[in-house]
Design a protein around this motif. Structure first.
Motif, PDB file in Angstrom:
ATOM      1  N   TYR A 103       0.825  -1.206   0.000  1.00  0.00           N
ATOM      2  CA  TYR A 103       0.000   0.000   0.000  1.00  0.00           C
ATOM      3  C   TYR A 103       0.862   1.260   0.000  1.00  0.00           C
ATOM      4  CZ  TYR A 103      -4.148  -2.805   0.624  1.00  0.00           C
ATOM      5  OH  TYR A 103      -5.171  -3.711   0.419  1.00  0.00           O
ATOM      6  N   THR A 104       2.171   1.079  -0.101  1.00  0.00           N
ATOM      7  CA  THR A 104       3.086   2.229  -0.060  1.00  0.00           C
ATOM      8  C   THR A 104       4.103   2.141  -1.200  1.00  0.00           C
ATOM      9  OG1 THR A 104       4.412   0.995   1.557  1.00  0.00           O
ATOM     10  CG2 THR A 104       2.857   2.635   2.414  1.00  0.00           C
ATOM     11  N   PRO A 105       3.670   2.297  -2.447  1.00  0.00           N
ATOM     12  CA  PRO A 105       4.613   2.268  -3.571  1.00  0.00           C
ATOM     13  C   PRO A 105       5.487   3.516  -3.592  1.00  0.00           C
ATOM     14  CG  PRO A 105       2.446   2.913  -4.338  1.00  0.00           C
ATOM     15  CD  PRO A 105       2.282   2.508  -2.899  1.00  0.00           C
ATOM     16  N   PHE A 106       6.491   3.494  -4.437  1.00  0.00           N
ATOM     17  CA  PHE A 106       7.403   4.630  -4.625  1.00  0.00           C
ATOM     18  C   PHE A 106       8.129   5.006  -3.334  1.00  0.00           C
ATOM     19  CE2 PHE A 106       4.293   5.468  -8.118  1.00  0.00           C
ATOM     20  CZ  PHE A 106       5.187   5.415  -9.187  1.00  0.00           C
ATOM     21  N   VAL A 107       8.408   4.011  -2.485  1.00  0.00           N
ATOM     22  CA  VAL A 107       9.157   4.281  -1.258  1.00  0.00           C
ATOM     23  C   VAL A 107      10.633   3.958  -1.446  1.00  0.00           C
ATOM     24  CG1 VAL A 107       9.515   3.554   1.153  1.00  0.00           C
ATOM     25  CG2 VAL A 107       7.217   4.065   0.316  1.00  0.00           C
ATOM     26  N   SER A 108      10.950   2.748  -1.939  1.00  0.00           N
ATOM     27  CA  SER A 108      12.350   2.349  -2.107  1.00  0.00           C
ATOM     28  C   SER A 108      12.443   1.167  -3.055  1.00  0.00           C
ATOM     29  CB  SER A 108      12.960   1.975  -0.751  1.00  0.00           C
ATOM     30  OG  SER A 108      14.266   1.458  -0.910  1.00  0.00           O
ATOM     31  N   ASP A 109      13.503   1.153  -3.874  1.00  0.00           N
ATOM     32  CA  ASP A 109      13.761  -0.014  -4.718  1.00  0.00           C
ATOM     33  C   ASP A 109      14.790  -0.947  -4.083  1.00  0.00           C
ATOM     34  OD1 ASP A 109      16.127   1.385  -4.982  1.00  0.00           O
ATOM     35  OD2 ASP A 109      16.002   1.626  -7.163  1.00  0.00           O
ATOM     36  N   ASP A 110      15.167  -0.683  -2.843  1.00  0.00           N
ATOM     37  CA  ASP A 110      16.156  -1.488  -2.124  1.00  0.00           C
ATOM     38  C   ASP A 110      15.455  -2.653  -1.438  1.00  0.00           C
ATOM     39  OD1 ASP A 110      18.062  -2.581  -0.407  1.00  0.00           O
ATOM     40  OD2 ASP A 110      18.939  -0.637   0.117  1.00  0.00           O
ATOM     41  N   VAL A 111      15.444  -3.812  -2.102  1.00  0.00           N
ATOM     42  CA  VAL A 111      14.676  -4.945  -1.596  1.00  0.00           C
ATOM     43  C   VAL A 111      15.231  -5.457  -0.271  1.00  0.00           C
ATOM     44  CG1 VAL A 111      16.006  -6.610  -2.976  1.00  0.00           C
ATOM     45  CG2 VAL A 111      13.702  -7.203  -2.194  1.00  0.00           C
ATOM     46  N   ARG A 112      16.529  -5.432  -0.099  1.00  0.00           N
ATOM     47  CA  ARG A 112      17.102  -5.905   1.170  1.00  0.00           C
ATOM     48  C   ARG A 112      16.684  -4.998   2.324  1.00  0.00           C
ATOM     49  NH1 ARG A 112      21.650  -9.308   1.964  1.00  0.00           N
ATOM     50  NH2 ARG A 112      22.198  -9.012  -0.231  1.00  0.00           N
ATOM     51  N   LEU A 154       8.563   1.583  -8.912  1.00  0.00           N
ATOM     52  CA  LEU A 154       7.347   1.419  -8.117  1.00  0.00           C
ATOM     53  C   LEU A 154       7.653   0.877  -6.723  1.00  0.00           C
ATOM     54  CD1 LEU A 154       5.160   0.018 -10.995  1.00  0.00           C
ATOM     55  CD2 LEU A 154       4.626   2.073  -9.671  1.00  0.00           C
ATOM     56  N   GLY A 155       8.792   0.224  -6.590  1.00  0.00           N
ATOM     57  CA  GLY A 155       9.243  -0.152  -5.262  1.00  0.00           C
ATOM     58  C   GLY A 155       9.397  -1.638  -5.018  1.00  0.00           C
ATOM     59  N   ALA A 156      10.350  -1.965  -4.161  1.00  0.00           N
ATOM     60  CA  ALA A 156      10.514  -3.324  -3.656  1.00  0.00           C
ATOM     61  C   ALA A 156       9.443  -3.581  -2.600  1.00  0.00           C
ATOM     62  CB  ALA A 156      11.908  -3.498  -3.069  1.00  0.00           C
ATOM     63  N   GLN A 157       9.133  -4.864  -2.382  1.00  0.00           N
ATOM     64  CA  GLN A 157       8.010  -5.197  -1.514  1.00  0.00           C
ATOM     65  C   GLN A 157       8.343  -6.363  -0.588  1.00  0.00           C
ATOM     66  OE1 GLN A 157       5.295  -3.224  -1.648  1.00  0.00           O
ATOM     67  NE2 GLN A 157       6.208  -2.089  -3.360  1.00  0.00           N
ATOM     68  N   TYR A 158       7.453  -6.600   0.364  1.00  0.00           N
ATOM     69  CA  TYR A 158       7.530  -7.749   1.272  1.00  0.00           C
ATOM     70  C   TYR A 158       6.309  -8.623   1.030  1.00  0.00           C
ATOM     71  CZ  TYR A 158       6.614 -10.407   5.525  1.00  0.00           C
ATOM     72  OH  TYR A 158       6.310 -11.414   6.413  1.00  0.00           O
ATOM     73  N   ALA A 159       6.524  -9.937   0.821  1.00  0.00           N
ATOM     74  CA  ALA A 159       5.414 -10.817   0.470  1.00  0.00           C
ATOM     75  C   ALA A 159       5.064 -11.849   1.538  1.00  0.00           C
ATOM     76  CB  ALA A 159       5.722 -11.549  -0.836  1.00  0.00           C
ATOM     77  N   GLY A 160       6.004 -12.213   2.412  1.00  0.00           N
ATOM     78  CA  GLY A 160       5.711 -13.233   3.407  1.00  0.00           C
ATOM     79  C   GLY A 160       6.962 -13.703   4.119  1.00  0.00           C
ATOM     80  N   MET A 176      11.842   3.370   7.132  1.00  0.00           N
ATOM     81  CA  MET A 176      12.428   3.457   5.800  1.00  0.00           C
ATOM     82  C   MET A 176      13.079   4.822   5.582  1.00  0.00           C
ATOM     83  SD  MET A 176      12.225   0.549   4.351  1.00  0.00           S
ATOM     84  CE  MET A 176      12.710   1.025   2.692  1.00  0.00           C
ATOM     85  N   ARG A 177      12.437   5.878   6.047  1.00  0.00           N
ATOM     86  CA  ARG A 177      13.055   7.209   5.925  1.00  0.00           C
ATOM     87  C   ARG A 177      14.335   7.288   6.742  1.00  0.00           C
ATOM     88  NH1 ARG A 177       7.287   9.268   5.696  1.00  0.00           N
ATOM     89  NH2 ARG A 177       7.250   8.987   7.959  1.00  0.00           N
ATOM     90  N   ALA A 178      14.317   6.693   7.925  1.00  0.00           N
ATOM     91  CA  ALA A 178      15.510   6.701   8.767  1.00  0.00           C
ATOM     92  C   ALA A 178      16.651   5.919   8.127  1.00  0.00           C
ATOM     93  CB  ALA A 178      15.184   6.116  10.145  1.00  0.00           C
ATOM     94  N   ALA A 179      16.294   4.924   7.301  1.00  0.00           N
ATOM     95  CA  ALA A 179      17.303   4.105   6.623  1.00  0.00           C
ATOM     96  C   ALA A 179      17.814   4.754   5.346  1.00  0.00           C
ATOM     97  CB  ALA A 179      16.727   2.728   6.308  1.00  0.00           C
ATOM     98  N   GLY A 180      17.265   5.917   5.008  1.00  0.00           N
ATOM     99  CA  GLY A 180      17.752   6.649   3.840  1.00  0.00           C
ATOM    100  C   GLY A 180      16.830   6.675   2.649  1.00  0.00           C
ATOM    101  N   ALA A 181      15.662   6.063   2.760  1.00  0.00           N
ATOM    102  CA  ALA A 181      14.718   6.074   1.645  1.00  0.00           C
ATOM    103  C   ALA A 181      14.131   7.479   1.470  1.00  0.00           C
ATOM    104  CB  ALA A 181      13.597   5.075   1.890  1.00  0.00           C
ATOM    105  N   THR A 182      13.833   7.816   0.231  1.00  0.00           N
ATOM    106  CA  THR A 182      13.214   9.114  -0.078  1.00  0.00           C
ATOM    107  C   THR A 182      11.911   8.858  -0.835  1.00  0.00           C
ATOM    108  OG1 THR A 182      14.577   9.263  -2.081  1.00  0.00           O
ATOM    109  CG2 THR A 182      15.379  10.397  -0.112  1.00  0.00           C
TER     110      THR A 182
END
Length: 351
Positions: free
Chosen positions: A108-117, A234-240, A337-343
């Motif tokens: 529900y939060t796209p465009f946050v980060s492409d850093d999957v790790r 569009l962003g990396a995601q978490y699936a399970g 995510m913002r604290a980790a450097g995401a914009t």
């Protein structure tokens, strides 16, 4: 739901006795077949690490790997583990949103980060430190083990070139689950789809493109029917993640619990190392096969993000009303995510 093995009564009859050397027979379930990386990590890293950790402890585990719907289909894994049909399984939040609702915060939060790790690490840390994250597991009789399944940055793949967002107007674009919300404001018609049907449905004209990730697009040969690949970030995601039957897990000695934790940590590292290495290869190979790979301009990305409905806010408010604290989870995730450097292109939690 199709569940094809023994019932919970058998599990309850074989509960271990703490402090006594035991041999455990453990079934691991996944709805997806072992070709998928999140299933491979179980065989290639989780199980070997658990067994290595148990050496010298007096405890051993015999694993029975049941994948590809042998015990439970995709999205049924949590129910199979809860019922005791498997001791461990891939609890797929993306495909079980009713039971693992707050775990879908990234979709529900796209465009946050492409850093999957970073996305996976953040969600894992939230599970370890935020009781609101693990509550959903406890309510369903399972325990969070770890090994978060990160999904690499989603792309737009189409059978037509995309030079501006206007090119999406009226086009039918498939997307998984909550990702359909990402198409709001683009003029595209969102269609629910999944990896197993994308190729044929694009080929037969059911839709004109898909929102998908590179690590699945290459093996799925989607570039053959949707050769225009646009990287919108569009962003990396978490699936399970991996989860375990709560009653079974609670009866384990500490040494076995520690081994499972070590196995999950090792699987998480292996999975994301392998995934990150493969993403670049996938894009290169698709280009070599004739696909056109382009990077959306910052203006196009901003236009898409700004035109979207804030589905995150609606999602959170609906869950809050059900007594599930999604708004606090949304804020915690975005803050982390913002604290980790995401914009993020939009601060979904602050609007």
């Amino acid at each position: 739901m199709k569940l094809k093995t023994l019932g919970a009564a058998l599990l309850l009859g074989t509960m271990p006795v703490a402090g006594v050397a035991e041999t455990y027979n453990v079934t691991v379930a996944a709805g997806h077949p072992p070709v998928f990386r999140w299933v491979r990590m179980i065989s290639e890293q989780f199980i070997p690490t658990v067994q290595a950790q148990l050496e010298g402890s007096g405890h051993t585990i015999n694993f029975s790997e049941q994948y590809g719907g042998a015990i439970a289909g995709v999205g049924e894994e949590l129910e199979a583990v809860e019922a005791g049909l498997a001791e461990i399984g891939t609890c797929q939040a993306l495909f079980d949103p009713a039971k693992l609702a707050v775990q879908n915060v990234t979709y529900y939060t796209p465009f946050v980060s492409d850093d999957v790790r970073q996305v996976a690490t953040t969600i894992n840390q939230m599970h370890e430190t935020n009781p609101d994250m693990t509550r959903a597991y406890a309510e369903n009789g399972v325990v969070y083990i770890g090994a978060p399944i990160g999904i690499d940055d989603y792309l737009l793949m189409t059978n037509f070139p995309v030079d501006s967002l206007d090119d999406l107007d009226g086009r039918k674009i498939a997307a998984p689950g909550a990702a359909i919300n990402w198409l709001s404001g683009t003029g595209a018609v969102g269609v629910s789809g999944n990896l197993t049907t994308y190729y044929n449905e694009i080929k037969t004209g059911v839709y004109d493109g898909v929102i998908v990730f590179a690590s699945a697009a290459l093996p799925g040969k989607l570039y053959e029917v949707a050769p225009y690949i646009t990287k919108f970030g569009l962003g990396a995601q978490y699936a399970g993640s991996l989860c375990a039957n709560e009653a079974w897990y609670d009866g384990l000695p500490d040494e076995v619990k520690a081994a499972l934790d070590a196995g999950a940590d090792a699987a998480m590292t292996w999975y994301h190392d392998d995934l990150e290495n493969f993403v670049g290869i996938a894009l290169t190979k698709m280009a070599e096969a004739g696909a056109t790979v382009t990077e959306a301009t910052p203006e196009m990305r901003a236009q898409w993000a700004e035109g979207m409905d804030n589905a995150a806010k609606t999602w959170a408010e609906q869950l809050d009303a059900q007594g599930r604290p999604a708004s606090s989870i949304l804020s915690a995730y975005m803050d982390a995510m913002r604290a980790a450097g995401a914009t993020p292109l939009r601060d979904w939690d602050k609007e």
